[in-house]
Design a protein around this motif. Structure first.
Motif, mmCIF file in Angstrom:
data_model
loop_
_atom_site.group_PDB
_atom_site.id
_atom_site.type_symbol
_atom_site.label_atom_id
_atom_site.label_comp_id
_atom_site.label_asym_id
_atom_site.label_seq_id
_atom_site.Cartn_x
_atom_site.Cartn_y
_atom_site.Cartn_z
ATOM 1 N N GLN A 59 0.783 -1.257 -0.036
ATOM 2 C CA GLN A 59 0.096 0.230 -0.025
ATOM 3 C C GLN A 59 1.002 1.166 0.051
ATOM 4 N N VAL A 60 2.062 1.248 0.671
ATOM 5 C CA VAL A 60 2.941 2.562 0.656
ATOM 6 C C VAL A 60 3.332 2.538 -0.488
ATOM 7 N N ILE A 61 3.994 1.521 -1.149
ATOM 8 C CA ILE A 61 4.528 1.573 -2.481
ATOM 9 C C ILE A 61 3.612 2.234 -3.517
ATOM 10 N N LYS A 62 2.529 1.640 -3.535
ATOM 11 C CA LYS A 62 1.459 2.254 -4.655
ATOM 12 C C LYS A 62 0.797 3.551 -4.049
ATOM 13 N N ASN A 63 0.846 4.137 -2.992
ATOM 14 C CA ASN A 63 0.449 5.235 -2.573
ATOM 15 C C ASN A 63 1.191 5.952 -1.551
ATOM 16 N N PHE A 64 2.239 6.480 -1.768
ATOM 17 C CA PHE A 64 3.120 6.905 -0.985
ATOM 18 C C PHE A 64 2.497 8.271 -0.359
ATOM 19 N N ALA A 65 1.996 9.047 -1.145
ATOM 20 C CA ALA A 65 1.199 10.331 -0.814
ATOM 21 C C ALA A 65 0.272 9.962 0.198
ATOM 22 N N LYS A 66 -0.439 8.955 0.167
ATOM 23 C CA LYS A 66 -1.415 8.789 1.186
ATOM 24 C C LYS A 66 -0.813 8.533 2.544
ATOM 25 N N ALA A 67 0.085 7.581 2.477
ATOM 26 C CA ALA A 67 0.728 7.228 3.797
ATOM 27 C C ALA A 67 1.646 8.390 4.241
ATOM 28 N N ARG A 68 2.121 9.320 3.478
ATOM 29 C CA ARG A 68 2.550 10.746 3.834
ATOM 30 C C ARG A 68 1.884 11.595 4.795
ATOM 31 N N LYS A 69 0.573 11.634 4.118
ATOM 32 C CA LYS A 69 -0.595 12.440 4.876
ATOM 33 C C LYS A 69 -1.003 11.935 6.080
ATOM 34 N N ALA A 70 -1.180 10.498 5.872
ATOM 35 C CA ALA A 70 -1.608 9.837 7.321
ATOM 36 C C ALA A 70 -0.590 10.101 8.420
ATOM 37 N N ALA A 71 0.695 10.143 8.048
ATOM 38 C CA ALA A 71 1.946 10.649 9.003
ATOM 39 C C ALA A 71 1.610 11.973 9.629
ATOM 40 N N GLN A 72 0.974 12.870 8.911
ATOM 41 C CA GLN A 72 0.624 13.978 9.634
ATOM 42 C C GLN A 72 -0.070 13.959 10.818
ATOM 43 N N ALA A 73 -0.982 12.794 10.867
ATOM 44 C CA ALA A 73 -1.946 12.806 11.954
ATOM 45 C C ALA A 73 -1.128 11.824 13.001
ATOM 46 N N GLY A 74 -0.253 11.165 12.878
ATOM 47 C CA GLY A 74 0.224 10.206 13.807
ATOM 48 C C GLY A 74 1.321 9.233 12.963
ATOM 49 N N PRO A 75 1.880 8.273 13.840
ATOM 50 C CA PRO A 75 2.969 7.342 13.182
ATOM 51 C C PRO A 75 2.025 6.224 12.231
#
Length: 85
Positions: free
Chosen positions: A10-26
């Motif tokens: 999921q991170v490989i396919k959508n790193f932007a989404k993972a980065r955005k989620a990291a703004q709210a927490g780990p």
């Protein structure tokens, strides 16, 4: 703080989404259904290491010396293995 879990695919396919989620927490990244990495913002990382405490200091528990803890002795068995020269 929100903790999010992503598979490594999921991170490989959508790193932007993972980065955005990291703004709210780990963001815990799993490989083969087991946690393998954590994605966090640099500011969160900086706060984590800011006080420069050791792992022992981070887990210091006042009064811990007064707690009785006597774990059972481990039984470690060895097995002879034939080696060919």
């Amino acid at each position: 703080m929100t903790k999010t879990v992503f598979t490594d695919d999921q991170v490989i396919k959508n790193f932007a989404k993972a980065r955005k989620a990291a703004q709210a927490g780990p963001v815990v990244i799993t490989t083969a259904s087991k946690p393998s990495h954590v994605l966090m913002t640099f500011d969160a990382y900086r706060r984590l290491i800011a006080d420069n405490r050791s792992i022992a200091e981070r887990f210091h528990y006042p009064g811990a010396a007064d707690i009785s803890f006597e774990p059972a002795k481990a039984q470690i068995l060895s097995k002879d293995i034939d080696h060919e020269p």
